[in-house]
Every structure is written in structure tokens, then in C-alpha cells.
Enzyme design. Sequence first.
Site, PDB file in Angstrom:
ATOM      1  N   GLY A  54       1.061  -1.183  -0.097  1.00  0.00           N
ATOM      2  CA  GLY A  54       0.192  -0.135  -0.030  1.00  0.00           C
ATOM      3  C   GLY A  54       0.999   0.930   0.012  1.00  0.00           C
ATOM      4  N   CYS A  81       5.169  -6.176   1.337  1.00  0.00           N
ATOM      5  CA  CYS A  81       5.561  -4.753   1.156  1.00  0.00           C
ATOM      6  C   CYS A  81       5.070  -4.115   2.514  1.00  0.00           C
ATOM      7  CB  CYS A  81       5.202  -4.073  -0.059  1.00  0.00           C
ATOM      8  SG  CYS A  81       6.115  -2.723  -0.472  1.00  0.00           S
ATOM      9  N   HIS A 167       7.833  -7.964  -4.349  1.00  0.00           N
ATOM     10  CA  HIS A 167       6.473  -8.048  -4.749  1.00  0.00           C
ATOM     11  C   HIS A 167       6.540  -9.428  -5.266  1.00  0.00           C
ATOM     12  CE1 HIS A 167       4.275  -4.256  -3.956  1.00  0.00           C
ATOM     13  NE2 HIS A 167       5.393  -3.841  -3.911  1.00  0.00           N
ATOM     14  N   GLU A 169       4.254 -11.271  -6.424  1.00  0.00           N
ATOM     15  CA  GLU A 169       3.277 -11.351  -7.404  1.00  0.00           C
ATOM     16  C   GLU A 169       3.469 -10.980  -8.785  1.00  0.00           C
ATOM     17  OE1 GLU A 169       3.476  -9.435  -4.837  1.00  0.00           O
ATOM     18  OE2 GLU A 169       2.566  -7.375  -5.282  1.00  0.00           O
ATOM     19  N   SER A 221     -23.191  -8.092 -24.536  1.00  0.00           N
ATOM     20  CA  SER A 221     -22.353  -6.836 -25.298  1.00  0.00           C
ATOM     21  C   SER A 221     -21.454  -7.461 -26.416  1.00  0.00           C
ATOM     22  CB  SER A 221     -21.293  -6.476 -24.235  1.00  0.00           C
ATOM     23  OG  SER A 221     -20.267  -7.429 -24.059  1.00  0.00           O
ATOM     24  N   GLY A 223     -18.862  -9.319 -25.806  1.00  0.00           N
ATOM     25  CA  GLY A 223     -17.740  -9.843 -25.154  1.00  0.00           C
ATOM     26  C   GLY A 223     -17.687 -11.198 -24.409  1.00  0.00           C
ATOM     27  N   ASP A 225     -17.225 -11.851 -21.236  1.00  0.00           N
ATOM     28  CA  ASP A 225     -17.999 -11.849 -20.019  1.00  0.00           C
ATOM     29  C   ASP A 225     -19.516 -12.026 -19.972  1.00  0.00           C
ATOM     30  OD1 ASP A 225     -15.359 -11.494 -19.286  1.00  0.00           O
ATOM     31  OD2 ASP A 225     -15.738  -9.378 -18.836  1.00  0.00           O
ATOM     32  N   LYS A 367     -10.654 -12.713 -15.713  1.00  0.00           N
ATOM     33  CA  LYS A 367     -10.951 -13.127 -16.925  1.00  0.00           C
ATOM     34  C   LYS A 367     -10.680 -14.418 -17.522  1.00  0.00           C
ATOM     35  CE  LYS A 367     -11.884 -10.604 -20.630  1.00  0.00           C
ATOM     36  NZ  LYS A 367     -13.200  -9.528 -20.367  1.00  0.00           N
TER      37      LYS A 367
END
Length: 511
Positions: A54, A81, A167, A169, A221, A223, A225, A367
Site C-alpha cells: 500500500g 511490502c 513483490h 506477485e 455485449s 464480449g 464476460d 478473465k
Amino acid sequence: MRQKIIVLDFGGQYNQLIARRVREAGVYCELLPWNKPFSDWADESLAGIILTGGPNSVYEPASPRLGREIFDLGVPVLGICYGMQLINYILGGNVEAAGVSEYGHTLLHTADTGLFRHVDRETAVFMNHTDRVSRVPDGFEIDAWTQDCPVAAFSCASRGIYGVQFHPEVRHSVQGAQMLRSFLFDVCGCAGDYRPEDTIEHMLSEIRRQAGDRKVVAGLSGGVDSSVACALANRALQPGQLTCVFVDHGLLRYREAEQVMATYRDNLGLNVVHVDASERFLKALEGVTEPEKKRKIIGEMFVRVFEKEAAKTGATCLLQGTIYPDRIESGMGGSATIKSHHNVGGLPKDSLFKKEAIIEPLANLFKDEVRAVGSALGIPKEMVWRQPFPGPGLGVRVIGEITREKLDILRLCDHIFLEELENAGLQESIWQAFAVLTGVRTVGVMGDGRTYSHCVALRAVTSDDAMTSEAAEIPYPVLKKATSRIINEVRGINRVVYDVTGKPPGTIEWE
Ligand code: XMP
């Protein structure tokens, strides 16, 4: 019961990535604001807690802080962190401002302890910090260090508490995923058996439970999703209970409406209504230039169109393809709101749809998890792998005021660029490619005369998950061909530029 890891969000920019990495390792996890009461999430399924990075410093009075109780929940805790500095602060260690901020790739030296048993003794990691731990709490050992950071990782194995200053990740931390896996499997004892497609039955029953015997309209849409959300709902609900609405807001790409409608009709067997609402949307957007305002207006207009369609069928529920990053990037976690995604923008106060009548079956998925679910449902590959396209469409790719003329110009530029990428066989390696009408006019010379026309920007990015991205290294001849076609074929353009900005510091879309 499915095990879960809770990631408490202290506002760092990579926090969503932590959650992604945990799920990639086959462990279900949720990213929650740091101050969400423990009672909301600390149940028997809890296997571990990760405290994120953060922007704050632990000694600032207004910094987000937790009490010692976080260590009394009976599960291991990993701080990353700021999360590490917070652990250190709570347990009585010292944090100081480092003489120099460390940013970027750094060589990490590791001991054969803590989370580093399965990684090299020297390994590259990504650092981004100003404060650092100067004295560790009693009972802690130092597991890793760098040239400028004497305590780059620490642990107290007997209490299951771990901290890393870097980090793990981000991909730049070459063995970071392995370090996280050590925490998940060796420390928390997770089974690693979570697969998104195994949640299909649960999603179907949730859709049934939420809808009951009410009728449902769904926003479709084109797309991945919304297609997956509608395919799920189509499977879950009774015949005639679901109406999918494809809204043409006038901000679609070249011939997109025809193509999308044909795909739905031919492949998914959905009950789809095509609504041409372009007049209404463009009217509402007249004179609007500010990106967030555009997004809010488009979001509200969508709801109004759905309401109208709902009234026709008697539907009281609205189904949307909202996914997890939409919610997080819209400020649901502790992080800053970057962009209001239209389907999370909040319903207008007077909306006919009550909050409890909004069904979002994919709201907890990333996603690629949505794609895995889509494939498992048998949705055709070209739909599952369609490039993402933002809900506000070309509305956020015409910078400044949106007009029909600008939209027409942009549509053609975009079409030519995509066609040239396709001709060069590059589409598959690209996450997303598109054109942006920059809002800048430039002077040029064509034939013997002066021109003063629009400058269009081309953008193509590679990415894993849209949370970070790099500009795609498109071969120069391809860019040149696209440029010359655009200049020759699109009236109103006299300059083409290629955007090479990564995310961060840019975002993928310009607005
Ligand atoms: P940014 O521009 O934030 O975009 O880097 C990340 C990804 O999200 C897409 N995007 C949106 N998708 N509604 C959507 O459904 C939106 O409002 C929206 N804004 C951005 C963007 O195209 C990229 O894939």
C-alpha cells in the site's frame, strides 16, 4: 468446504495480482478491504491471510492498521511490502525510511528458510518501497536480503508469520510464484484443487436461487464476460424466463452489431433482442468530454434501455457479466478507483431494478477463469478468446467530445489496423489492439495542399490479465502498411502514431 485465502487490501497497485496468483496456484481467494470486519470472513474455510502492499507509511497516524488479533485467528499470515512493515510494527520491530527508495529489479539473496526453500540462493525480485524493516520483532529470523535492504524477508515459523519486502506477485520476481506457493502449500497446507469450471454447478444454482420464478433481462455485449454469463443463465433458467438484450449504443466497432448478432443466433441458441439505442446514447453524450462523466452517462443509459426491455417482458431481474477485476478497479477493495466500469457504476437511485435483483454470476472470477468456464460450457473458441472491448465502447476511444463524424472516422481506422494485424498473423499474440482518436489535430501536406486533420493513435498490448500490460512489439512494416492505408483510405486523418506505453504507468484504454 472449499478452503480460502483472504487477501486484505491496503491499496497497493499490484493487489489484484496477488489474488490472481493465488487462484492460479489452485487456491480460492478473495481480495477484501483491509478494514472489513474479521467476522465477515474468518470462518472455518479460512486457510491463510495475505496483507498486501500500500502507499502508506506505518508511522503516519492516518495509516491503515490492524491490531494483534490478526495473529489470533489460528491461520498463517503473510505480509507483502506495506503488509510486512505492518506486521513488524504490530509486533514491536522497527521500520525506518530507507536512505534510497528501491524501485525495480533487484538481486535477492536467500537463506534456505521460510518461503525460500525451493528457490535459488540468488534470485531476481521486484522492489518498490521507501520504508524498510530495520529491526525484526523478537523471535523472527531474516530469510532474505538485498544490497540496500538488510531485511527483505522475515519469518517466525512457529507462529506461521511471514513477510517479504518485495513483490512476489509480479512476473519480474522470477521465482515469486514459487515463494507464494510455498506459503500456500507448505505453510497454510492448502490442497490446490480449486478449478473455476468446478464452480459451474454452484453458479447455476445461485442464478436459480436469485431469480426464483421472476423473469430476467440480461445485458449482452458480444464480449466473453456477458456471453458466458448469458450462457450460464440460459442453462439455469426455465424456457422463456430469460431475455438477452444486445444494445447498440452507437459506440460499437465496424459492423460489430451484425457480426455479434449472427454469432449469437447461430451458436448459443439465446433469446436475443437487438436494440438500436444509438440516437439516445449519442444525444446524452453531446458536449461531454470528461472520461468518468462519459462512463457514468453510458452506464446509466444502459440501465434505462434494460428497464425498457424489462417492462416489455415483465422482467424484474437484471443479469450482468460483471467480473472480479471490474469490481476491484471500480474501487470495491481498498484500492483507488481507476475507472468506473459501467456495470459496477451503481444503479441510478430510481432504477426499477432493486439491488437484490441484480444477478452477477461471474462477479468472483478473473478473465481467464471466465474463459475456462466458457470453454467448459462449450462456447465457441472465437467467442471465448475474443479481445476484450470496454462496455463504453468507442466512447472512451474518442478523446474529448464524441460526435458521429469522429466515430465514423475511428471505426474505419480501427478496422484497417485490425485487418493488417490479422493479415500479418499477429492477432493471436495480442491481448487487445485498437485505434484511438486522440482529439489532436495536426498540420500535414497532401498532394500540394496543407491539411489540418485528426491524429489517430494505434495501440496494441500484450497482457495476461489486463492488470498490467506491455505495448506489443508490432513489426515496423506492419505499422507502416496500416499507417499508409489509414491515411489513404480514411478522410479526416493526416497523422498516425503508435502508443508504446505500458500499464502501469498507462492504462490500456486512454480514458
Ligand atoms: P484499462 O484501460 O483500465 O482496461 O487498463 C483494462 C481492461 O478493461 C477493459 N475496460 C473495460 N471493460 N467496461 C468493460 O467491460 C469498462 O468500462 C472498461 N474499461 C476498460 C479494457 O478494454 C481492458 O481490457
